[in-house]
Design an enzyme around this catalytic site. Structure first.
Site, short mmCIF file in Angstrom:
data_model
loop_
_atom_site.label_atom_id
_atom_site.label_comp_id
_atom_site.label_asym_id
_atom_site.label_seq_id
_atom_site.Cartn_x
_atom_site.Cartn_y
_atom_site.Cartn_z
N ASP A 187 4.65 -3.15 4.02
CA ASP A 187 5.24 -4.58 4.84
C ASP A 187 4.94 -5.98 3.64
OD1 ASP A 187 2.36 -4.19 4.47
OD2 ASP A 187 2.27 -4.06 6.34
N GLU A 272 -10.80 -1.70 0.51
CA GLU A 272 -10.78 -2.03 -0.74
C GLU A 272 -11.81 -2.21 -1.33
OE1 GLU A 272 -8.16 -4.33 1.73
OE2 GLU A 272 -9.81 -3.65 2.36
#
Length: 326
Positions: A187, A272
């Site tokens: 996306d 992350e």
């Protein structure tokens, strides 16, 4: 009779002498051959020009064919890991980014479906993409899956899929191989320059990401060529307050740290960091994109289509043809 023969001989001799003298005189006369020489020169020039054109065409065809391929073979491979899941815009998103990836040299696309099986839609799309690819699948455990009514941020998505891609790399690539691993969600929107920037990654390279975290962009802050902090508004005290699209990792670093992976149970916003903490320190980060001052990737996200009319027609038995793939 003798006199006549003698006369004939004399005449023949005189004619021969005169002819010889005339021929000798002609040798000293200028010859106007310039027109013939020019014609021959033009002919040779034309042939040389045609040969030159043919050689140029051969070189052009070689540049379009084997040239880039040989050049690409000398570049480290970029492995783009894309987790994906079934939804109305899935095909549109994958087609869009695949068109970008087609322009990246020495590129390997690892697509991992959140599915118990490889779907026909993704399988056919990859087969027709023209890209070098690996197609994997694994289903996210039900307790960790977002429900239809859940906001996107409630649970991390694509965790198991990214980890499976890392596992595939560790099982199919050698420590001696050069490459760069990038987590390219379906996306996002990518500038081609981004891939040129990250290909030289030694450990972990970083750069800004646009339209993310409620800001125009988030980015690492750089002083004297080193990352010293991060420009972000949401939970700035995270170990690595970055978006997934904002870093790339050297393949050799991932292969050397075989236990490095994303934590499925990581707190919101810490996904992350769960990977990067086991690989690198902030001081070791490699700033890209003009010391992190240029935005080369955007967290765009397609708008969720409104299917109100479709649903109304389906209730009347007049819905669109389900055999037509969207």
């Amino acid at each position: 009779m003798k006199v006549k023969l003698k006369n004939v001989f004399v005449i023949y001799f005189l004619v021969s002498v005169i002819g010889l003298m005339y021929a000798l005189l002609q040798l000293g006369q200028p010859c106007d051959c310039s027109q013939h020489l020019r014609s021959a020169s033009d002919l040779m020039h034309g042939k040389d020009k045609k040969i030159s054109q043919l050689l140029s065409e051969v070189k052009r065809l070689q540049a379009r064919g084997k040239g880039p391929e040989l050049e690409g073979q000398a570049l480290p491979v970029i492995y783009a890991i894309t987790p994906t899941y079934a939804r109305l815009v899935q095909k549109a998103e994958l087609v869009r980014i695949s068109q970008t990836f087609l322009h990246v040299k020495n590129f390997h696309w690892i697509v991992v479906e959140d599915s118990p099986v490889k779907t026909q839609l993704v399988s056919e799309l990859l087969a027709q993409s023209g890209l070098r690819f690996t197609h994997l699948h694994t289903e996210t455990p039900k307790e960790h899956k977002l429900k239809e009514s859940d906001p996107n941020w409630l649970k991390p998505r694509g965790v198991e899929q990214r980890n499976l891609a890392l596992q595939w790399l560790r099982e199919n690539r050698e420590l001696s191989e050069e490459g760069v691993v990038y987590f390219a969600d379906d996306d996002n929107t990518y500038s081609l320059r981004l891939f040129d920037e990250i290909r030289s990654t030694k450990r972990v390279s970083v750069w800004p990401v646009g339209l993310v975290g409620g800001l125009r962009f988030e980015r690492p802050l750089v002083e004297k060529g080193r990352v010293v902090a991060f420009y972000t508004a949401w939970k700035p005290n995270r170990p690595f307050p970055m978006d997934m699209a904002g870093f790339a990792i050297a393949l050799q670093l991932l292969l050397a740290n075989r236990k490095a992976r994303f934590d499925l149970l990581a707190e919101r916003g810490y996904l992350e960091s769960s990977l990067l903490q086991s690989l690198v320190s902030i001081e070791e980060l490699e700033p890209r994109a003009d010391n992190c001052t240029k935005v080369l990737v955007w967290h765009t996200r397609s708008e969720k289509p409104k299917m109100k009319q479709e649903e109304l027609l389906q209730k009347q038995g007049l819905g669109s043809d389900p055999s037509i793939e969207v």
